[in-house]
Design an enzyme around this catalytic site. Structure first.
Site, mmCIF file in Angstrom:
data_model
loop_
_atom_site.group_PDB
_atom_site.id
_atom_site.type_symbol
_atom_site.label_atom_id
_atom_site.label_comp_id
_atom_site.label_asym_id
_atom_site.label_seq_id
_atom_site.Cartn_x
_atom_site.Cartn_y
_atom_site.Cartn_z
ATOM 1 N N TYR A 33 0.831 -1.207 0.000
ATOM 2 C CA TYR A 33 0.000 0.000 0.000
ATOM 3 C C TYR A 33 0.863 1.255 0.000
ATOM 4 O O TYR A 33 2.074 1.187 0.236
ATOM 5 C CB TYR A 33 -0.978 0.003 1.181
ATOM 6 C CG TYR A 33 -0.368 0.347 2.528
ATOM 7 C CD1 TYR A 33 0.460 -0.549 3.190
ATOM 8 C CD2 TYR A 33 -0.625 1.569 3.137
ATOM 9 C CE1 TYR A 33 1.009 -0.237 4.434
ATOM 10 C CE2 TYR A 33 -0.081 1.885 4.375
ATOM 11 C CZ TYR A 33 0.734 0.983 5.018
ATOM 12 O OH TYR A 33 1.279 1.304 6.234
ATOM 13 N N LYS A 147 6.438 -1.938 2.015
ATOM 14 C CA LYS A 147 5.239 -1.383 2.666
ATOM 15 C C LYS A 147 4.051 -2.317 2.450
ATOM 16 O O LYS A 147 3.174 -2.080 1.624
ATOM 17 C CB LYS A 147 4.959 0.029 2.118
ATOM 18 C CG LYS A 147 4.044 0.866 2.997
ATOM 19 C CD LYS A 147 4.118 2.322 2.609
ATOM 20 C CE LYS A 147 3.023 3.178 3.222
ATOM 21 N NZ LYS A 147 3.118 3.358 4.665
ATOM 22 N N GLU A 179 11.613 2.411 14.699
ATOM 23 C CA GLU A 179 10.795 3.527 14.230
ATOM 24 C C GLU A 179 9.539 3.588 15.076
ATOM 25 O O GLU A 179 9.431 2.883 16.083
ATOM 26 C CB GLU A 179 10.482 3.397 12.736
ATOM 27 C CG GLU A 179 9.857 2.071 12.340
ATOM 28 C CD GLU A 179 9.746 1.893 10.830
ATOM 29 O OE1 GLU A 179 9.648 2.881 10.096
ATOM 30 O OE2 GLU A 179 9.738 0.724 10.382
ATOM 31 N N LEU A 204 10.833 1.117 7.527
ATOM 32 C CA LEU A 204 10.256 1.588 6.273
ATOM 33 C C LEU A 204 11.034 2.835 5.838
ATOM 34 O O LEU A 204 11.393 3.674 6.674
ATOM 35 C CB LEU A 204 8.778 1.953 6.466
ATOM 36 C CG LEU A 204 8.104 2.386 5.164
ATOM 37 C CD1 LEU A 204 7.864 1.178 4.259
ATOM 38 C CD2 LEU A 204 6.801 3.101 5.431
#
Ligand code: PLP
Length: 284
Positions: A33, A147, A179, A204
């Site tokens: 996505y 992702k 993260e 990411l």
């Protein structure tokens, strides 16, 4: 709410959009996505999101049925059809429907869908107040640079944060912050150096992160791309997160302890301002 959504080349009201229960996105989480912010009806940092989409689908061998120009045209069209002024576009592409088998089907027909979400992006009260985070172990898979829609681990972490009256969670692995659940994590040390984890398969590759680092360097802020520990984050002068629809939001508490003086710091604020001037103002 009845938005107009895009599904496999067609436009339709959201309640008419149907995807097979055999879709590999549904059965295996075999889908990628992207989220692009929309401000003033325009796409923010679009080139970065389009490039990351290509990278993600390339890593798992899904082929997008639209070329780059058509994909941009669909993004513009969905904004227009929904009269979207501020919010986001969510795009998902799965490998498509096939009888359940771990092996990929031979000639898959990918499922491509887009929808909009209206959201106040510019007037987010968190810019002024900052947010609180807790730290939780990072239990996600080993290819966080892709992702994928496999978002149960970050959902669980956000629920854990909510249980502790915190706004979000920062994830750690081997003592180092990777993260945030759905954003990139940054700290600023006593010397004013911006520290953020370097790109690898552990995080990411945030598009907003990339822009913020570029803007920081252009503004003469020193930047270190390296892992930082949970202790370092708690002892930092400032902390903040970046993501497509949040730009740069201050983190003012970590595990209940104030970061710096417990108020949004100047470096994060400045970078947020620079992002507004150099990315949001130049949205396409
Ligand atoms: N890290 C994770 C795990 C995310 O889910 C996201 C956004 O969804 C980000 C970082 C920030 O990426 P971007 O700035 O491209 O929105």
């Amino acid at each position: 709410m009845n938005r107009i959504v895009y599904l496999n080349g067609d436009w339709m009201p959201e309640n008419e959009a149907k995807v097979s229960i055999f879709d590999r996105g549904y059965v295996f989480g075999d889908a990628i996505y992207e989220v692009t912010a929309v401000v003033g009806g325009k796409l923010v940092d679009y080139a970065g999101h389009a490039a990351r989409l290509q990278r993600s689908i390339g890593e798992v061998g899904i082929v997008c049925p639209l070329n780059a120009d058509d994909l941009l045209a669909v993004h513009r069209e969905i904004v227009k059809r929904n009269a979207l002024n501020e919010g986001l576009i969510y795009l998902q592409i799965s490998r498509g429907a096939a009888d359940r088998d771990f092996h990929y089907p031979e000639n898959p027909k990918p499922t491509l869908s887009l929808f909009t979400q209206s959201k106040k992006v510019l007037d987010n009260p968190n810019y002024a107040t900052g947010i609180s985070v807790i730290t939780v172990p990072d239990i996600r898979w080993g290819r966080r640079d892709i992702k994928t829609v496999q978002l149960l681990a970050p959902s669980m972490a956000k629920m854990e944060a909510q249980k502790h009256d915190a706004d979000d969670a920062w994830l750690y692995e081997d003592g180092f912050i990777t993260e945030s659940t759905s954003s990139s994590a940054h700290i600023v040390n006593a010397q004013g150096t911006l520290i953020t984890r370097q790109l690898s398969t552990r995080i990411l590759h945030g598009i907003t992160r990339r822009s913020i680092l570029d803007l920081a360097r252009e503004a003469g802020i020193s930047v270190e791309e390296r892992p930082f520990t949970v202790e370092e984050a708690k002892a930092a002068k400032e902390a903040f997160i970046t993501s497509a629809t949040q730009f740069a939001i201050p983190v003012v508490r970590i595990d209940g302890q104030p970061v710096g003086d417990g108020k949004p710091g100047p470096v994060g604020k400045k970078l947020h301002q620079l992002y507004l001037e150099h990315r949001v103002a130049t949205a396409i």
